[in-house]
Write a protein that holds these residues in place. Structure first.
Motif, mmCIF file in Angstrom:
data_model
loop_
_atom_site.group_PDB
_atom_site.id
_atom_site.type_symbol
_atom_site.label_atom_id
_atom_site.label_comp_id
_atom_site.label_asym_id
_atom_site.label_seq_id
_atom_site.Cartn_x
_atom_site.Cartn_y
_atom_site.Cartn_z
ATOM 1 N N SER A 63 0.855 -1.192 0.000
ATOM 2 C CA SER A 63 0.000 0.000 0.000
ATOM 3 C C SER A 63 0.897 1.250 0.000
ATOM 4 O O SER A 63 1.444 1.630 1.043
ATOM 5 N N PRO A 64 1.056 1.884 -1.149
ATOM 6 C CA PRO A 64 2.054 2.960 -1.268
ATOM 7 C C PRO A 64 1.844 4.137 -0.321
ATOM 8 O O PRO A 64 0.724 4.593 -0.104
ATOM 9 N N CYS A 65 2.963 4.624 0.237
ATOM 10 C CA CYS A 65 2.977 5.883 0.989
ATOM 11 C C CYS A 65 3.505 6.935 0.014
ATOM 12 O O CYS A 65 4.716 7.030 -0.202
ATOM 13 N N VAL A 66 2.586 7.687 -0.572
ATOM 14 C CA VAL A 66 2.997 8.607 -1.649
ATOM 15 C C VAL A 66 3.732 9.828 -1.111
ATOM 16 O O VAL A 66 4.378 10.545 -1.856
ATOM 17 N N THR A 67 3.652 10.065 0.196
ATOM 18 C CA THR A 67 4.305 11.245 0.770
ATOM 19 C C THR A 67 5.774 10.990 1.079
ATOM 20 O O THR A 67 6.642 11.764 0.683
ATOM 21 N N PHE A 68 6.064 9.883 1.775
ATOM 22 C CA PHE A 68 7.462 9.634 2.161
ATOM 23 C C PHE A 68 8.183 8.671 1.226
ATOM 24 O O PHE A 68 9.409 8.587 1.270
ATOM 25 N N ARG A 69 7.408 7.967 0.388
ATOM 26 C CA ARG A 69 8.014 7.057 -0.597
ATOM 27 C C ARG A 69 7.323 7.280 -1.945
ATOM 28 O O ARG A 69 6.706 6.347 -2.497
ATOM 29 N N PRO A 70 7.432 8.505 -2.517
ATOM 30 C CA PRO A 70 6.697 8.775 -3.762
ATOM 31 C C PRO A 70 7.045 7.812 -4.887
ATOM 32 O O PRO A 70 6.229 7.559 -5.777
ATOM 33 N N GLU A 71 8.243 7.238 -4.826
ATOM 34 C CA GLU A 71 8.650 6.284 -5.872
ATOM 35 C C GLU A 71 7.755 5.036 -5.877
ATOM 36 O O GLU A 71 7.720 4.291 -6.864
ATOM 37 N N GLN A 72 7.006 4.826 -4.776
ATOM 38 C CA GLN A 72 6.129 3.647 -4.731
ATOM 39 C C GLN A 72 4.926 3.782 -5.672
ATOM 40 O O GLN A 72 4.201 2.816 -5.898
ATOM 41 N N ARG A 73 4.730 4.976 -6.250
ATOM 42 C CA ARG A 73 3.694 5.111 -7.279
ATOM 43 C C ARG A 73 3.989 4.162 -8.445
ATOM 44 O O ARG A 73 3.097 3.781 -9.200
ATOM 45 N N GLU A 74 5.258 3.802 -8.580
ATOM 46 C CA GLU A 74 5.668 2.909 -9.687
ATOM 47 C C GLU A 74 5.370 1.441 -9.385
ATOM 48 O O GLU A 74 5.564 0.578 -10.246
ATOM 49 N N TRP A 75 4.941 1.136 -8.160
ATOM 50 C CA TRP A 75 4.674 -0.265 -7.817
ATOM 51 C C TRP A 75 3.677 -0.903 -8.785
ATOM 52 O O TRP A 75 3.724 -2.086 -9.060
ATOM 53 N N LYS A 76 2.754 -0.069 -9.291
ATOM 54 C CA LYS A 76 1.733 -0.645 -10.184
ATOM 55 C C LYS A 76 2.360 -1.289 -11.426
ATOM 56 O O LYS A 76 1.779 -2.194 -12.012
ATOM 57 N N LYS A 77 3.556 -0.833 -11.779
ATOM 58 C CA LYS A 77 4.224 -1.437 -12.951
ATOM 59 C C LYS A 77 4.936 -2.736 -12.562
ATOM 60 O O LYS A 77 5.228 -3.561 -13.411
ATOM 61 N N ALA A 78 5.228 -2.877 -11.290
ATOM 62 C CA ALA A 78 6.015 -4.044 -10.851
ATOM 63 C C ALA A 78 5.148 -5.225 -10.426
ATOM 64 O O ALA A 78 5.573 -6.377 -10.557
ATOM 65 N N VAL A 79 3.933 -4.952 -9.915
ATOM 66 C CA VAL A 79 3.144 -6.080 -9.373
ATOM 67 C C VAL A 79 2.571 -6.951 -10.489
ATOM 68 O O VAL A 79 2.265 -6.469 -11.570
ATOM 69 N N ARG A 80 2.460 -8.233 -10.182
ATOM 70 C CA ARG A 80 1.910 -9.204 -11.126
ATOM 71 C C ARG A 80 1.322 -10.360 -10.323
ATOM 72 O O ARG A 80 1.681 -10.538 -9.140
ATOM 73 N N THR A 81 0.451 -11.126 -10.955
ATOM 74 C CA THR A 81 -0.093 -12.309 -10.280
ATOM 75 C C THR A 81 1.013 -13.358 -10.190
ATOM 76 O O THR A 81 1.714 -13.606 -11.183
ATOM 77 N N ALA A 82 1.159 -13.952 -9.018
ATOM 78 C CA ALA A 82 2.208 -14.973 -8.837
ATOM 79 C C ALA A 82 2.001 -16.110 -9.830
ATOM 80 O O ALA A 82 0.872 -16.594 -9.981
ATOM 81 N N PRO A 83 3.079 -16.543 -10.487
ATOM 82 C CA PRO A 83 2.923 -17.604 -11.493
ATOM 83 C C PRO A 83 2.880 -19.009 -10.885
ATOM 84 O O PRO A 83 3.227 -19.977 -11.547
ATOM 85 N N VAL A 84 2.493 -19.099 -9.623
ATOM 86 C CA VAL A 84 2.424 -20.424 -8.967
ATOM 87 C C VAL A 84 1.044 -20.586 -8.341
ATOM 88 O O VAL A 84 0.449 -19.611 -7.882
ATOM 89 N N PRO A 85 0.523 -21.821 -8.314
ATOM 90 C CA PRO A 85 -0.787 -22.025 -7.678
ATOM 91 C C PRO A 85 -0.664 -21.988 -6.161
ATOM 92 O O PRO A 85 0.437 -22.131 -5.618
ATOM 93 N N THR A 86 -1.795 -21.803 -5.488
ATOM 94 C CA THR A 86 -1.820 -21.883 -4.029
ATOM 95 C C THR A 86 -1.377 -23.287 -3.619
ATOM 96 O O THR A 86 -1.797 -24.267 -4.227
ATOM 97 N N THR A 87 -0.528 -23.351 -2.602
ATOM 98 C CA THR A 87 -0.086 -24.673 -2.139
ATOM 99 C C THR A 87 -0.513 -24.891 -0.690
ATOM 100 O O THR A 87 -0.761 -23.933 0.041
ATOM 101 N N ASP A 88 -0.569 -26.175 -0.292
ATOM 102 C CA ASP A 88 -0.828 -26.482 1.117
ATOM 103 C C ASP A 88 0.458 -26.954 1.798
ATOM 104 O O ASP A 88 0.434 -27.505 2.892
ATOM 105 N N ASP A 89 1.587 -26.729 1.097
ATOM 106 C CA ASP A 89 2.888 -27.138 1.632
ATOM 107 C C ASP A 89 3.661 -25.868 2.030
ATOM 108 O O ASP A 89 4.132 -25.126 1.164
ATOM 109 N N PRO A 90 3.795 -25.584 3.351
ATOM 110 C CA PRO A 90 4.431 -24.338 3.760
ATOM 111 C C PRO A 90 5.886 -24.221 3.296
ATOM 112 O O PRO A 90 6.350 -23.127 2.969
ATOM 113 N N ALA A 91 6.596 -25.345 3.231
ATOM 114 C CA ALA A 91 8.008 -25.292 2.811
ATOM 115 C C ALA A 91 8.102 -24.871 1.344
ATOM 116 O O ALA A 91 8.963 -24.081 0.959
#
Ligand SMILES: Cc1ncc(C[n+]2csc(CCOP(=O)(O)OP(=O)(O)O)c2C)c(N)n1
Ligand code: SF4
Length: 280
Positions: free
Chosen positions: A207-235
């Motif tokens: 959740s970007p803090c646009v005041t103290f970390r304005p560069e986090q506005r760019e996070w929208k370009k970096a985020v993506r859906t994880a290319p792995v399915p949900t697992t029930d194996d914590p390791a």
């Protein structure tokens, strides 16, 4: 909420979960979007404000309970999980959601975080991570990058970052997910899934803090859906998360541990009996 919508038969909308207080976050703060995701998730779940409690500590992100019509508890810094666990154990009928920030949840509240995962009380922990202490004007937090140069940490802290999702897995959380505030629909679906999952569910929201970390506005370009399915194996989930770049979103782990239930057998005191001991 109108009088007509207080009866259990009328389905509630996201708007019914919004209080009359106007948020005072900075324009553009990611927490606005997280607030909408909370209200949307609550409406989707079909729960009611009078059966729901949102507990928080201190920080910009921890203001959330005031903006909701559910019960709310805005407590002390870093202690939201302890208050929430007590509430859930005393009132198992309530849906309990905890809102926190990376300073509140991983720094001063870091010890409570690990033990809440371990205890596995049935509640949902939502951390709005902006890699900084926003409310107190920009100190580095446990998730701040070691080389983040700022007035308060010239040249960066040089400290390696805390890895909340891996720590949650190692400590025994029953549901581990990462969301992005810039995707309010995806975030609300994830919060709803976390609430539905029995036991301690952890949702980390970038959740970007646009005041103290304005560069986090760019996070929208970096985020993506994880290319792995949900697992029930914590390791397996931990191995994946140890090497990802922190921008893969999704439900990474869903377990089947039985939620903690205190003994209510012979000799156990009921909450009402305990309260009598504190009567003045
Ligand atoms: C015991 C105590 N120590 C320190 C503070 C000062 N304090 C208030 S909020 C905060 C950090 C909040 O950061 P975070 O949880 O990341 O939330 P954000 O404001 O970024 O949403 C601190 C150190 C406090 N209120 N109480
Ligand atoms: S200081 Fe940062 S976290 Fe706090 S309201 Fe402003 S943008 Fe949001």
């Amino acid at each position: 909420m109108t009088a007509a919508t207080t009866t259990a038969t009328v389905p509630l909308t996201a708007q019914d979960f919004k209080s009359d207080y106007k948020p005072i976050w900075c324009p553009g703060c990611g927490d606005y979007s997280v607030l909408s995701s909370f209200t949307r998730a609550f409406a989707t779940l079909g729960i009611r404000p009078e059966n729901t409690a949102v507990v928080s500590g201190i920080g910009c992100s921890s203001r959330i309970p005031a903006y909701l019509t559910s019960y709310g508890f805005h407590g002390v810094h870093g202690r939201s999980l302890a208050a929430a666990a007590g509430l859930k154990l005393a009132r198992p009928d309530l849906t309990v959601v905890v809102a926190s920030g990376d300073g509140d949840g991983y720094s001063i509240g870091g010890n409570h975080f690990m033990h809440a995962c371990r205890r596995n009380v049935d509640m949902t922990y939502v951390v709005m991570d902006n890699h900084v202490y926003g409310m107190t004007k920009g100190q580095p937090s446990p998730t701040t990058e070691p080389d983040w140069d700022s007035k308060l940490s010239p040249g960066g802290t040089g400290l390696r970052t805390f890895h909340p999702l891996v720590i949650a897995l190692a400590a025994g959380a029953n549901f581990v997910a990462r969301a992005f505030a810039g995707d309010p629909k995806g975030t609300s679906d994830m919060i709803a899934e976390a609430v539905r999952n029995p036991g301690f569910s952890f949702v980390e929201i970038l959740s970007p803090c646009v005041t103290f970390r304005p560069e986090q506005r760019e996070w929208k370009k970096a985020v993506r859906t994880a290319p792995v399915p949900t697992t029930d194996d914590p390791a397996r989930a931990a191995r994946y998360l140890m090497t990802d770049d922190g921008f893969n979103t999704g439900i990474l782990y869903r377990g089947e541990r039985k939620p903690y239930q205190p003994s209510m057998g012979k000799g156990a005191k009921k909450p009402a009996d305990l309260e009598k001991g504190f009567a003045i």
